[in-house]
Design a protein around this motif. Structure first.
Motif, PDB file in Angstrom:
ATOM      1  N   SER A  16       0.834  -1.209   0.000  1.00 52.69           N
ATOM      2  CA  SER A  16       0.000   0.000   0.000  1.00 52.69           C
ATOM      3  C   SER A  16       0.864   1.253   0.000  1.00 52.69           C
ATOM      4  O   SER A  16       0.628   2.197  -0.766  1.00 52.69           O
ATOM      5  N   ILE A  33       0.913   1.288  -4.226  1.00 56.18           N
ATOM      6  CA  ILE A  33      -0.372   1.958  -4.489  1.00 56.18           C
ATOM      7  C   ILE A  33      -0.280   3.458  -4.208  1.00 56.18           C
ATOM      8  O   ILE A  33      -0.717   4.284  -5.011  1.00 56.18           O
ATOM      9  N   HIS A  72      -2.488  -9.176  -6.607  1.00 58.29           N
ATOM     10  CA  HIS A  72      -3.886  -8.753  -6.464  1.00 58.29           C
ATOM     11  C   HIS A  72      -4.087  -7.327  -6.976  1.00 58.29           C
ATOM     12  O   HIS A  72      -3.133  -6.547  -7.086  1.00 58.29           O
ATOM     13  N   SER A  73      -5.332  -6.985  -7.270  1.00 58.03           N
ATOM     14  CA  SER A  73      -5.659  -5.614  -7.670  1.00 58.03           C
ATOM     15  C   SER A  73      -5.571  -4.704  -6.449  1.00 58.03           C
ATOM     16  O   SER A  73      -5.592  -5.167  -5.297  1.00 58.03           O
ATOM     17  N   ASP A  74      -5.495  -3.404  -6.700  1.00 54.15           N
ATOM     18  CA  ASP A  74      -5.425  -2.448  -5.598  1.00 54.15           C
ATOM     19  C   ASP A  74      -6.640  -2.577  -4.687  1.00 54.15           C
ATOM     20  O   ASP A  74      -6.513  -2.558  -3.453  1.00 54.15           O
ATOM     21  N   GLU A  75      -7.817  -2.705  -5.276  1.00 55.05           N
ATOM     22  CA  GLU A  75      -9.029  -2.798  -4.473  1.00 55.05           C
ATOM     23  C   GLU A  75      -9.039  -4.081  -3.635  1.00 55.05           C
ATOM     24  O   GLU A  75      -9.506  -4.087  -2.491  1.00 55.05           O
ATOM     25  N   GLU A  76      -8.512  -5.165  -4.190  1.00 57.25           N
ATOM     26  CA  GLU A  76      -8.434  -6.417  -3.421  1.00 57.25           C
ATOM     27  C   GLU A  76      -7.485  -6.250  -2.233  1.00 57.25           C
ATOM     28  O   GLU A  76      -7.775  -6.749  -1.134  1.00 57.25           O
ATOM     29  N   HIS A  85      -6.846  -3.412  -0.699  1.00 53.63           N
ATOM     30  CA  HIS A  85      -7.566  -2.557   0.253  1.00 53.63           C
ATOM     31  C   HIS A  85      -8.547  -3.383   1.086  1.00 53.63           C
ATOM     32  O   HIS A  85      -8.643  -3.213   2.314  1.00 53.63           O
ATOM     33  N   GLN A  86      -9.264  -4.270   0.428  1.00 58.44           N
ATOM     34  CA  GLN A  86     -10.247  -5.092   1.129  1.00 58.44           C
ATOM     35  C   GLN A  86      -9.569  -6.048   2.100  1.00 58.44           C
ATOM     36  O   GLN A  86     -10.058  -6.273   3.218  1.00 58.44           O
ATOM     37  N   ARG A 102      -8.622  -3.997   5.131  1.00 59.31           N
ATOM     38  CA  ARG A 102      -9.800  -3.717   5.958  1.00 59.31           C
ATOM     39  C   ARG A 102     -10.199  -4.957   6.763  1.00 59.31           C
ATOM     40  O   ARG A 102     -10.481  -4.870   7.971  1.00 59.31           O
ATOM     41  N   CYS A 159      -5.272   5.724   2.165  1.00 56.84           N
ATOM     42  CA  CYS A 159      -5.318   4.281   2.413  1.00 56.84           C
ATOM     43  C   CYS A 159      -6.525   3.917   3.283  1.00 56.84           C
ATOM     44  O   CYS A 159      -6.676   4.457   4.387  1.00 56.84           O
ATOM     45  N   PRO A 160      -7.393   3.011   2.836  1.00 56.32           N
ATOM     46  CA  PRO A 160      -8.555   2.609   3.632  1.00 56.32           C
ATOM     47  C   PRO A 160      -8.181   2.050   5.002  1.00 56.32           C
ATOM     48  O   PRO A 160      -8.930   2.206   5.967  1.00 56.32           O
TER      49      PRO A 160
END
Length: 288
Positions: free
Chosen positions: A153, A157, A197-201, A203-204, A207, A250-251
């Motif tokens: 991250s 990212i 993995h994708s950026d959104e993956e 992030h998830q 989280r 960053c989430p």
């Protein structure tokens, strides 16, 4: 001028040979200087840990996850230590590393285990055999998984924001670091698996990790109960970076700076306020 040109022309081979010898000698000297074993009592004081770390930063005392882990451990046990910001050249090419009474050692966990034996420390003495195993599993989860989520991250990212806001390096230096460091981070993260993995993956995953840690912590003072353990040193090292040294976009950081995971934020504050009472003083000194 003509005589100089003639001299160079007539003696070019000798001059080139001399330049090679001088250059090689300087290089050899530098290597010998770097590789020379430092002597306790001469190069550094006896009975004091020389802790080789990254430089202090403006938002957290150190941007190294395992530096924060080890320094927290040293502070808890009141082991005298002295920071050395020459972090390169450790025995395992890892940061942090230490010198202590003639011992040179790398890897935060091996260092902690060494001091446990040296001073007869056991932060986990109140835990049962099964609880020790659970604490170790939690520590490895954070150090081998959450750590890499944060590394990816921060440096892939949100790499530009990290360089601009946290390191605050000049534009040309930032561009150079981006060219040299980012591809290495991408390659390493891909090898570990996180970079696939994708950026959104990612992030998830971050989280989910933080929410599960919150569920695990619950209303306890520390991870394993009312007493601090080695696992808390590791957890503080990893989670402090997400909260205080990761871009606001960053989430994961957003979770730790909101009320949603207040128990985790309180947990981090508890360790910081108890063992890092000079936290603000350290940051203020860097900002000057």
């Amino acid at each position: 001028m003509e005589s100089l040109r003639e001299f160079v022309k007539d003696n070019g081979l000798y001059l080139a040979t001399g330049a090679v010898i001088v250059g090689s000698s300087l290089l050899l000297y530098k290597r010998m200087k770097r590789s020379r074993t430092r002597v306790c009592g001469v190069d550094y004081p006896k009975d004091k840990v020389i802790l080789h770390v990254f430089p202090r930063t403006k938002t957290i005392p150190n941007m190294g996850h395992f530096v924060m882990k080890l320094e927290t451990y040293l502070r808890i046990h009141k082991i005298p230590f002295q920071l050395d910001f020459n972090y390169k050249g450790g025995p395992k090419n890892k940061t942090p590393w230490i010198e202590y009474n003639g011992i040179t050692m790398g890897d935060s966990q091996l260092i902690i285990e060494y001091f446990n034996k040296e001073f007869n420390f056991d932060m986990n003495s109140h835990l049962s055999k099964q609880e020790r195993a659970v604490a170790w599993a939690i520590q490895k989860w954070l150090e081998e998984y959450t750590y890499w989520l944060n590394v990816y991250s921060r440096w892939v990212i949100f790499g530009d924001e990290m360089l601009r806001k946290f390191l605050k390096v000049p534009g040309p230096v930032a561009a150079l670091l981006k060219i040299t460091m980012r591809p290495r981070m991408i390659k390493t993260s891909y090898t570990v698996g996180i970079g696939r993995h994708s950026d959104e993956e990612v992030h998830q995953m971050m989280r989910n990790d933080l929410k599960k840690f919150s569920d695990l912590l619950g209303d306890k003072k520390y991870i394993m109960g009312d007493k601090i353990t080695e696992t808390d040193c590791a957890a503080f090292g990893i989670l402090s970076q997400i909260r205080w040294c990761t871009p606001e976009s960053c989430p994961g950081r957003q979770l730790l700076t909101s009320d949603e995971l207040k128990n985790v934020a309180d947990y981090l504050d508890r360790i910081k306020d108890t063992y890092w009472m000079d936290w603000e003083e350290i940051l203020a000194a860097v900002k000057k």
